[in-house]
Structures are given as C-alpha cells and as structure tokens.
Write an enzyme that holds these catalytic residues in place. Structure first.
Site, PDB file in Angstrom:
ATOM      1  N   ASP A  41       0.999  -1.209  -0.005  1.00 57.37           N
ATOM      2  CA  ASP A  41      -0.093   0.060   0.192  1.00 57.37           C
ATOM      3  C   ASP A  41       0.986   1.276   0.064  1.00 57.37           C
ATOM      4  OD1 ASP A  41      -2.584   1.654   0.637  1.00 57.37           O
ATOM      5  OD2 ASP A  41      -1.622   1.795   2.889  1.00 57.37           O
ATOM      6  N   ASP A  43      -0.437   4.993   0.952  1.00 58.94           N
ATOM      7  CA  ASP A  43      -0.776   5.965   1.810  1.00 58.94           C
ATOM      8  C   ASP A  43      -0.557   5.376   3.295  1.00 58.94           C
ATOM      9  OD1 ASP A  43      -1.198   8.404   0.392  1.00 58.94           O
ATOM     10  OD2 ASP A  43      -2.976   7.622  -0.269  1.00 58.94           O
TER      11      ASP A  43
END
Length: 300
Positions: A41, A43
């Site tokens: 991922d 963020d």
C-alpha cells in the site's frame, strides 16, 4: 539453532505467532532475492502517518489541503471524511457492509475534484508545498529493492499522480516500481476531467482490479511475497498472484490502536504499532538478501 532478525526485537513489533513468522522468514531467506517480490500500500504504509504529533497527509489530503482547491470544495471534502472515515475503520462492520459506503465516498470526492479546474502542471507544485513524508528508512527500502532486482508493486486507493510525484521528488522512483492506483484523466487542454479505469478504494484492492493480472504473470518465478499495508483491506492485495509459496504480511497499526490491535494481530503476521519507520522491513530485507550479514542476526 533458530536465528532471529534483531529488528523484530523492536518494542513496536507485535506477533500473534512468532514461531510461524520465523518459519516464513526462513523460507523467504532460502528463496533469496530471486524469488522475492514486494506488494505494498502507499498512504500511511510507505508514507508517514504522523510527524512530531501532527498527522501527515494522504495523497488525497495533499490535494484537498492545497491552494488549488476552493474553500467550499475543501469544506465538502472534510464533511465527507468525517462521515465516511469512521465507517472505514469501524471494527464492528463487515467489509461487505462497508463496500457501498467506500464507493460513495471515493465517487463523491472525485466528482468534487473534477469541478475544480485542476491542471496537470499543478501536481508537482502541490506535492512540493505539502507536508507529505515517506517513512524513515525509505531510501534504504527503495534502493535495496532496486539494486537487488526485486519488483515493488504499489497498490493504492489514493491518487496515482500524487503518490508517484512524491516518490519522484524523494528521488527513489526506480524502474522496478509498478503502481496501480486512481490516476487522473486530463482533457486535451490539461484540466482534470475524471479518473482512469476502475475506481480503487480501501476494500477492493484485490484481483477484481483486473489490470494487475498481466503484471503478476510476468513474475511467475517470484513466488515469495512481502506484503505491507495499514488496513484490513490491504490483506487481499496479493490475491491475484499465481503460485504464491510464502507470504509475510506486515501491517502498520497507526490509528485507533487499542480497539484495532486484536484484529490486526489476527490478520497480519507482524503488526507494527505506532512505528513511523521502515526499520523492521529493512532489517528483514537485509536478512533475506545478504546471507552473510550476521550483524543483523542474534543466535538464540
């Protein structure tokens, strides 16, 4: 004699099954760099969640907080956040229950952004003026993967143009990086008119986003995976990978720590609680890649 990776001794590290983690890490080490790929991922996983007690912006926040967004639009985006974020992280709702809310949130936010006459040329400036930061140790992480020919697949529900620009400005956007995210679609005169492809939100980061399949097909010998995430939705990011032999799931627990700790420990092999660094990941990479590096190991 079991060998232990010293970075796993950090106070921020939680493991439900340390023995199982040891087994997976051992298998990753035996496979070495030739067998390894990293799926992450962006963020609040590769980027920081907080710095000096202040929340750091996500790729959406960077745009929301910028001066190219009107005050009215910012207010509406903030209202959406206060309505939908508690739903996103609610431990008492199933993912199925959350799904329609996430689609509504992302769709409404993207629709608001498209009304703002955002220009492609403004993206670099917006990122440069933001307080976005990658986690401490980011240079070691990105450079180690690149130097060892380890593919890094970044699967993000954020805004692809923004996160790509962050990585570029940090000077670690190497050719081994492949990003699937919500990329902006600009009109011929350079204004934002929409977003390309299928909407990616927190809870559909899986093989249903079909553009990933050809990427993973090319990496058929990369059967060992380190997965990095910060939400329960990130656990499905490797679902489209064929022939996975070993996968180590590492989760950053950034927010609402007390109420989410048990769920994260049940779901991730390693949970990093309020850890703003990539120390543990970098320590594991050293252990897997540099077989002669005994400094990182402690005999038990």
């Amino acid at each position: 004699m079991a060998e232990e990776v010293s970075s796993l001794m950090k106070a921020t590290v939680l493991m439900r099954q340390p023995g199982r983690v040891q087994e997976i890490v051992g298998a990753l080490r035996r496979g070495g760099g030739d067998r390894l790929q990293v799926i992450s991922d962006f963020d609040m996983t590769l980027s920081r969640f907080a710095y000096n007690g202040q929340r750091c912006p996500s790729s959406h926040n960077i745009l929301d907080n910028s001066k190219i967004i009107s005050e009215d639009c910012r207010k509406e985006l903030t209202e959406l956040f206060h309505h939908y974020y508690p739903i996103e992280i609610d431990p008492h709702r199933t993912i199925k229950e959350k799904l329609p809310h996430m689609v509504q949130w992302w769709s409404k936010a993207h629709s608001l952004l498209c009304q703002q006459r955002i220009q492609k040329v403004q993206i670099a400036q917006v990122v440069g003026e933001s307080t976005a930061m990658l986690r401490e140790g980011y240079k070691t992480f990105f450079d180690t993967l690149y130097q060892n020919n380890i593919p890094l697949f970044i699967f993000s529900a954020g805004i692809g143009d923004i996160l790509e620009e962050i990585i570029r400005q940090m000077k670690v956007f190497h050719p081994n990086i492949h990003i699937v995210s919500n990329y902006m679609d600009f009109s011929e005169d350079g204004f934002l008119k929409g977003f390309k492809g299928q909407l990616i939100h927190t809870y559909n980061k899986n093989s249903s986003v079909c553009e990933n399949s050809s990427y993973f097909q090319q990496l058929q010998n990369k059967t060992n995976i380190i997965l990095l995430g910060d939400s329960i939705g990130d656990l499905t990011m490797a679902d489209g990978v064929p022939g996975v032999q070993n996968i180590l799931k590492i989760g950053f627990l950034n927010d609402k720590v007390e109420e989410r700790r048990e769920r994260y420990m049940d779901s991730y092999d390693i949970v990093l609680e309020k850890d703003e660094t990539l120390d543990v990941v970098n320590g594991l990479l050293r252990h897997i890649l540099y077989q002669g590096d005994c400094v990182e190991l402690q005999g038990s």
